[in-house]
Scaffold this motif. Structure first.
Motif, mmCIF file in Angstrom:
data_model
loop_
_atom_site.group_PDB
_atom_site.id
_atom_site.type_symbol
_atom_site.label_atom_id
_atom_site.label_comp_id
_atom_site.label_asym_id
_atom_site.label_seq_id
_atom_site.Cartn_x
_atom_site.Cartn_y
_atom_site.Cartn_z
ATOM 1 N N ALA A 78 -3.828 -3.648 -0.570
ATOM 2 C CA ALA A 78 -3.629 -4.150 0.793
ATOM 3 C C ALA A 78 -4.688 -5.855 0.812
ATOM 4 C CB ALA A 78 -4.168 -3.321 1.973
ATOM 5 N N SER A 111 -0.265 -7.805 3.367
ATOM 6 C CA SER A 111 0.338 -6.381 3.706
ATOM 7 C C SER A 111 -0.089 -6.111 5.066
ATOM 8 C CB SER A 111 -0.625 -5.314 2.892
ATOM 9 O OG SER A 111 -0.853 -3.972 3.231
ATOM 10 N N ARG A 147 0.877 -1.210 0.058
ATOM 11 C CA ARG A 147 0.165 0.022 -0.017
ATOM 12 C C ARG A 147 0.974 1.299 0.054
ATOM 13 N NH1 ARG A 147 -4.916 1.444 1.895
ATOM 14 N NH2 ARG A 147 -5.709 -0.540 0.648
#
Length: 224
Positions: free
Chosen positions: A162, A167, A113
């Motif tokens: 994400a 993530s 991200r």
């Protein structure tokens, strides 16, 4: 109603909503059990991210419309939205880093991200540099339109990063649920509304300035 008047209208709405949102963030929304007070950065971070995405979507549409019509107003809308988008993305990266230090023990990590967000910032910051580097109006507008259209590809990548890759960035809003208490959700919605009003007022103001600058340049440098 002129662009300037509409800008003032939304600026006034933002001036009313912003203090309400800030008050709700610090006095209405409860402390998150795990993160504590640092979680309140979220109420600024997410509206900024949403507004940045909105900016780049407007730039994407304006780029397409400019290539189709070659009308100066679309170039002005593109320039205004890219400028705002870069500023808001900068604030997204800053607020994210401020949140990350106490939570992840680092200001920055090459999480999907964060990495894709930084790439997005570089793409549209480069678009601004391109606008200042190319003097010929038609070429400048065309190059920036193409760049804004191509650069928008990274926006959905940032949004889904994400979810698509491993993530550590939290995903609060999912397709089937929102991981927030009702008071937190209400505070977030008010914050989003305040930021949206501010974005619209700023956008209309910048478009007006872009058009005035273009008109002034035409008077000072008339075409043969």
């Amino acid at each position: 109603m002129t662009l300037t008047n509409r800008s003032s209208l939304f600026a006034g709405a933002a001036a009313l909503l912003m203090p309400v949102a800030i008050g709700m963030i610090f006095f209405y929304a409860p402390l998150e059990k795990t993160m504590g007070s640092v979680q309140k950065i979220f109420y600024f971070h997410l509206p900024l991210a949403f507004s940045a995405f909105l900016s780049f979507f407007v730039a994407f549409v304006a780029g397409i419309m400019y290539l189709r019509t070659r009308r100066q107003v679309w170039d002005a809308r593109l320039a205004a939205s890219v400028e705002i988008g870069v500023v808001f993305t900068t604030l997204v990266l800053i607020t994210g880093s401020l949140w990350g230090k106490p939570i992840w023990n680092t200001y920055w990590t090459w999480d999907p991200r964060l990495t894709t967000s930084l790439i997005l910032w570089f793409i549209y910051a480069s678009c601004l540099i391109l606008r200042s580097a190319v003097e010929e109006e038609g070429k400048r507008a065309t190059y920036c339109a193409v760049m804004a259209i191509v650069g928008f590809v990274d926006v959905p990548i940032v949004f889904f990063s994400a979810r698509l890759w491993r993530s550590i960035h939290p995903v609060v809003i999912r397709s089937d649920s929102v991981g927030l208490e009702s008071s937190m959700l209400i505070t977030l919605l008010v914050s989003m509304l305040a930021m949206l009003a501010f974005w619209i007022g700023l956008y209309k103001f910048r478009v007006s300035l872009q058009l005035q600058e273009a008109a002034a340049n035409e008077l000072l440098n008339p075409k043969d």
